[in-house]
Design an enzyme around this catalytic site. Structure first.
Site, PDB file in Angstrom:
ATOM      1  N   CYS A  18      -3.699   4.150   9.307  1.00 19.85           N
ATOM      2  CA  CYS A  18      -2.476   3.595   9.901  1.00 19.85           C
ATOM      3  C   CYS A  18      -1.922   4.439  11.042  1.00 19.85           C
ATOM      4  O   CYS A  18      -0.757   4.305  11.410  1.00 19.85           O
ATOM      5  CB  CYS A  18      -1.402   3.438   8.827  1.00 19.85           C
ATOM      6  SG  CYS A  18      -1.880   2.301   7.537  1.00 19.85           S
TER       7      CYS A  18
ATOM      8  N   CYS B  31       0.842  -1.207   0.000  1.00 20.24           N
ATOM      9  CA  CYS B  31       0.000   0.000   0.000  1.00 20.24           C
ATOM     10  C   CYS B  31       0.874   1.254   0.000  1.00 20.24           C
ATOM     11  O   CYS B  31       0.659   2.183  -0.785  1.00 20.24           O
ATOM     12  CB  CYS B  31      -0.929  -0.048   1.210  1.00 20.24           C
ATOM     13  SG  CYS B  31      -2.169   1.249   1.250  1.00 20.24           S
ATOM     14  N   CYS B  32       1.907   1.293   0.869  1.00 21.55           N
ATOM     15  CA  CYS B  32       2.816   2.454   0.899  1.00 21.55           C
ATOM     16  C   CYS B  32       3.584   2.584  -0.420  1.00 21.55           C
ATOM     17  O   CYS B  32       3.857   3.691  -0.863  1.00 21.55           O
ATOM     18  CB  CYS B  32       3.817   2.324   2.052  1.00 21.55           C
ATOM     19  SG  CYS B  32       3.212   2.963   3.621  1.00 21.55           S
TER      20      CYS B  32
ATOM     21  N   CYS C 195      -1.378   8.400   7.372  1.00 26.60           N
ATOM     22  CA  CYS C 195      -2.723   8.132   6.850  1.00 26.60           C
ATOM     23  C   CYS C 195      -3.656   7.761   8.000  1.00 26.60           C
ATOM     24  O   CYS C 195      -3.239   7.166   8.994  1.00 26.60           O
ATOM     25  CB  CYS C 195      -2.680   6.974   5.861  1.00 26.60           C
ATOM     26  SG  CYS C 195      -1.744   7.318   4.375  1.00 26.60           S
TER      27      CYS C 195
ATOM     28  N   CYS D 149       7.572   4.418   5.971  1.00 24.37           N
ATOM     29  CA  CYS D 149       6.863   4.258   4.695  1.00 24.37           C
ATOM     30  C   CYS D 149       7.788   3.730   3.605  1.00 24.37           C
ATOM     31  O   CYS D 149       7.327   3.250   2.585  1.00 24.37           O
ATOM     32  CB  CYS D 149       6.381   5.592   4.149  1.00 24.37           C
ATOM     33  SG  CYS D 149       5.786   6.748   5.308  1.00 24.37           S
TER      34      CYS D 149
HETATM   35  S1  SF4 Z   1       0.371   4.695   5.625  1.00 20.28           S
HETATM   36 FE1  SF4 Z   1      -1.175   3.036   5.510  1.00 20.28          FE
HETATM   37  S2  SF4 Z   1      -2.865   3.778   4.225  1.00 20.28           S
HETATM   38 FE2  SF4 Z   1      -1.088   5.157   3.962  1.00 20.28          FE
HETATM   39  S3  SF4 Z   1      -0.088   4.408   2.160  1.00 20.28           S
HETATM   40 FE3  SF4 Z   1       0.933   3.403   3.896  1.00 20.28          FE
HETATM   41  S4  SF4 Z   1      -0.176   1.484   4.307  1.00 20.28           S
HETATM   42 FE4  SF4 Z   1      -1.422   2.746   2.893  1.00 20.28          FE
END
Ligand code: SF4
Length: 230
Positions: free
Chosen positions: A203, A117-118, A200, A226
């Site tokens: 998270c 996701c990151c 985010c 991240c």
């Molecule tokens: S912090 Fe969480 S929601 Fe944001 S990009 Fe990374 S995994 Fe995805």
């Protein structure tokens, strides 16, 4: 300037600017690298740098990674800063919308695979935007995390292929908040609700008394970064 020349310059300047003020570092950076950008997350460190940078240069680009998953308070902080400093923040977005990501990778990728996701929402967009610049400024501090303990104020960022300035690398949390209070800087109100580090919404949680300031980031996984500052 080729890579070897940049490495030599970074080595000399890292030593020379270690004891310089953040403002002196920023002034040298923007003068030497007109094609520079600042990565702003709208957290406490970054609002300090927005203030410092705008007092030195009204033209240096400031971008933010819009993951689409920020808290509403973060977007409101962006808007207040934009109005106050007359900044046109450069919005850098992922290639996939949240809906496309869910379709391709499944719902709640931040839970099933936060690194993926990151990568989609932060690392790829950052790689893309930084390819347009020869230097970048960040608000990382050495005492934020063991992964940041050796950050130099001037370094070559081999991951993204450009020079990186960390003007407040040696600041403490107290230094940051003293600057914010003394200069009456706009900041994210979540900081007053036990969110010392804000990412985010999915998270990030508030931290409990005595917890590490970054304990609220990816609290349910081993993840601590991240992938932007490794
Ligand atoms: S912090 Fe969480 S929601 Fe944001 S990009 Fe990374 S995994 Fe995805």
């Amino acid at each position: 300037m080729n890579l070897m020349e940049k490495e030599d310059l970074v080595k000399v300047k890292a030593e020379e600017l270690e004891t310089a003020s953040p403002q002196e570092i920023i002034a040298w950076a923007v003068e030497t690298f007109p094609n520079i950008t600042f990565a702003c997350s709208f957290g406490a460190e970054d609002v300090v740098l927005v203030d410092m940078l705008r007092k030195i240069s009204t033209t240096a680009d400031i971008f933010y990674l819009d993951t689409d998953f920020h808290f509403k308070e973060t977007y409101e902080t962006r808007d207040k800063l934009a109005e106050h400093y007359n900044i046109d923040f450069v919005r850098v977005s992922p290639k996939l919308t949240p809906e496309e990501q869910a379709k391709e990778h499944g719902d709640q990728l931040w839970l099933s695979d936060p690194n993926a996701c990151c990568n989609i929402r932060k690392v790829e967009p950052l790689t893309r935007v930084l390819s347009n610049y020869e230097a970048w400024i960040t608000g990382i501090r050495r005492d934020q995390a063991p992964t940041r303990a050796n950050a130099k104020k001037v370094e070559y960022d081999y991951k993204f292929g450009l020079i990186k300035f960390n003007p407040i690398a040696d600041w403490t949390t107290e230094d940051v908040w003293n600057y914010i209070r003394e200069n009456e800087i706009i900041y994210n109100p979540l900081h007053d609700q036990n969110f010392p580090s804000i990412g985010c919404e999915y998270c990030t949680r508030a931290v409990m008394p005595g917890e590490d300031p970054r304990a609220g980031r990816w609290a349910n996984s081993e993840k601590t970064e991240c992938g932007l500052h490794k």
